[in-house]
Enzyme design. Structure first.
Site, PDB file in Angstrom:
ATOM      1  N   GLU A   1       0.834  -1.204   0.000  1.00 52.60           N
ATOM      2  CA  GLU A   1       0.000   0.000   0.000  1.00 52.60           C
ATOM      3  C   GLU A   1       0.867   1.251   0.000  1.00 52.60           C
ATOM      4  OE1 GLU A   1      -3.292  -2.147   2.882  1.00 52.60           O
ATOM      5  OE2 GLU A   1      -2.416  -0.235   3.483  1.00 52.60           O
TER       6      GLU A   1
ATOM      7  N   CYS B   1      -2.690   1.573   7.944  1.00 52.74           N
ATOM      8  CA  CYS B   1      -1.760   0.772   7.172  1.00 52.74           C
ATOM      9  C   CYS B   1      -2.116  -0.708   7.270  1.00 52.74           C
ATOM     10  CB  CYS B   1      -0.362   1.093   7.690  1.00 52.74           C
ATOM     11  SG  CYS B   1       0.744  -0.232   7.938  1.00 52.74           S
TER      12      CYS B   1
HETATM   13  S1  SF4 Z   1       3.048  -0.306  12.956  1.00 51.99           S
HETATM   14 FE1  SF4 Z   1       4.445  -1.932  13.579  1.00 51.99          FE
HETATM   15  S2  SF4 Z   1       3.630  -3.829  12.661  1.00 51.99           S
HETATM   16 FE2  SF4 Z   1       2.639  -2.080  11.633  1.00 51.99          FE
HETATM   17  S3  SF4 Z   1       3.879  -1.762   9.801  1.00 51.99           S
HETATM   18 FE3  SF4 Z   1       4.649  -0.356  11.380  1.00 51.99          FE
HETATM   19  S4  SF4 Z   1       6.309  -1.500  12.377  1.00 51.99           S
HETATM   20 FE4  SF4 Z   1       5.105  -2.980  11.212  1.00 51.99          FE
END
Ligand code: SF4
Length: 348
Positions: free
Chosen positions: A98, A339
């Site tokens: 993404e 995300c």
């Molecule tokens: S928040 Fe944590 S688990 Fe999610 S993409 Fe970022 S580093 Fe990876």
């Protein structure tokens, strides 16, 4: 050199300048062709050799016999009422990531991914729940930004590597992508406008401090209380908050640059008085900017955003202690903005 399973030919996007010169030498071509080819790839973002109209036809055919022109395929593009666009982009081997384009007036910010999936396992994150598929190459990271630029038809003014993945678990490719984004032969984006966001991988923070460019560093803090942070971010619990505090002190001493701390405010988890005090103590007296982020709700997640009033209180108290703080406006609230949400939906 990266190849795709469907095609054993290497991807020309993965060639360094030296490798491209070598290839041209093998083909009996003059050196200046390298610059022309790089311009077609990194500036114009063409998807076929035939579009490289200032190259002789014989060279275009020779290149097509030896290499592919990687690039990305758009699987989905969701457009928000605030103008931001979220993309699911697929590479030659079928892996998808993404990225998001966020326009503000004449400016265009891009949030790009550094890995497909992520191995850090943050408990509030949809990507973390799905695990790591693979790291991206430098050109695959760059190609996301190119795709967004061409889709908007605007110059990209800033990039944050804050999408899927832990950038510092893919350090060399991420640095190479940042350098290409920064280079006048690439996208020519000012180094200070290129930000890498890490969970706090300490050896790489110290390595990053020694890089010559003025890139910006953001650290996902999310709690300054060890127990809470371990629960939220199990992937970095091997490094204590004290280790992080010391490493960031070294980073600031070495670079003189102000790091950003990301703090996603989660109701009943990290928005208490004790958590606020711990955050103030972590930042007070240090060069720091705190971004308070209102958590995006992920369907099925037990975590909920804290109230706007609480976010405002965090900012007030940090500022009172002399720490720069802002509430980061969440873009694309009406699309799958968190995300990992979009790729999860496509998997279902
Ligand atoms: S928040 Fe944590 S688990 Fe999610 S993409 Fe970022 S580093 Fe990876």
């Amino acid at each position: 050199m990266a190849t795709t399973p469907q095609n054993a030919l290497p991807n020309l996007h993965d060639y360094s300048h030296a490798q491209l010169l070598e290839l041209l030498d093998e083909l009996g071509q003059p050196k200046f062709r390298a610059k022309q080819i790089e311009e077609w790839i990194w500036d114009k973002g063409v998807s076929s050799f035939d579009e490289m109209t200032n190259l002789p036809k014989a060279l275009r055919s020779a290149l097509a016999e030896r290499c592919t022109l990687g690039g990305v395929e758009q699987v989905v593009c969701q457009v928000s009422t605030d103008g931001s666009r979220k993309y699911l982009l697929r590479y030659g081997d079928g892996v998808a990531v993404e990225c998001v384009g966020m326009p503000t007036g004449p400016k265009l910010a891009v949030c790009a991914s550094s890995q497909a999936g992520c191995g850090m396992g943050c408990s509030f994150c949809a990507t973390g729940a799905a695990g790591l598929t693979r790291s991206l190459t430098a050109s695959e990271i760059y190609d996301q930004v190119l795709h967004v630029r061409d889709d908007f038809g605007m110059r990209v003014t800033s990039v944050v590597l804050m999408g899927q993945g832990e950038p510092f678990a893919n350090y060399d490719a991420v640095l190479a992508a940042m350098r290409r984004l920064n280079s006048p032969d690439g996208m020519g984006i000012g180094a200070r406008h290129i930000t890498v966001s890490t969970c706090g991988v300490i050896p790489q923070i110290l390595k990053f401090a020694r890089e010559p460019e003025q890139f910006t560093l953001a650290v996902s803090l999310h709690s300054a209380v060890q127990k809470t942070r371990n629960m939220l971010m199990p992937g970095v619990k091997r490094w204590s908050l004290l280790n992080l505090y010391e490493a960031m002190g070294t980073y600031v001493d070495m670079t003189g640059r102000r790091p950003t701390y990301e703090y996603a405010l989660i109701r009943g988890v990290n928005d208490s008085e004790d958590e606020l005090q711990a955050l103030v103590d972590f930042c007070r007296g240090n060069l720091a900017h705190v971004n308070i982020i209102q958590l995006n709700e992920v369907p099925g997640s037990r975590f909920r955003p804290a109230s706007d009033a609480r976010a405002g209180e965090f900012v007030r108290r940090l500022e009172k202690a002399g720490v720069e703080a802002t509430i980061r406006i969440s873009r694309g609230a009406d699309i799958d903005a968190a995300c990992g949400q979009l790729s999860q939906k496509k998997r279902r």
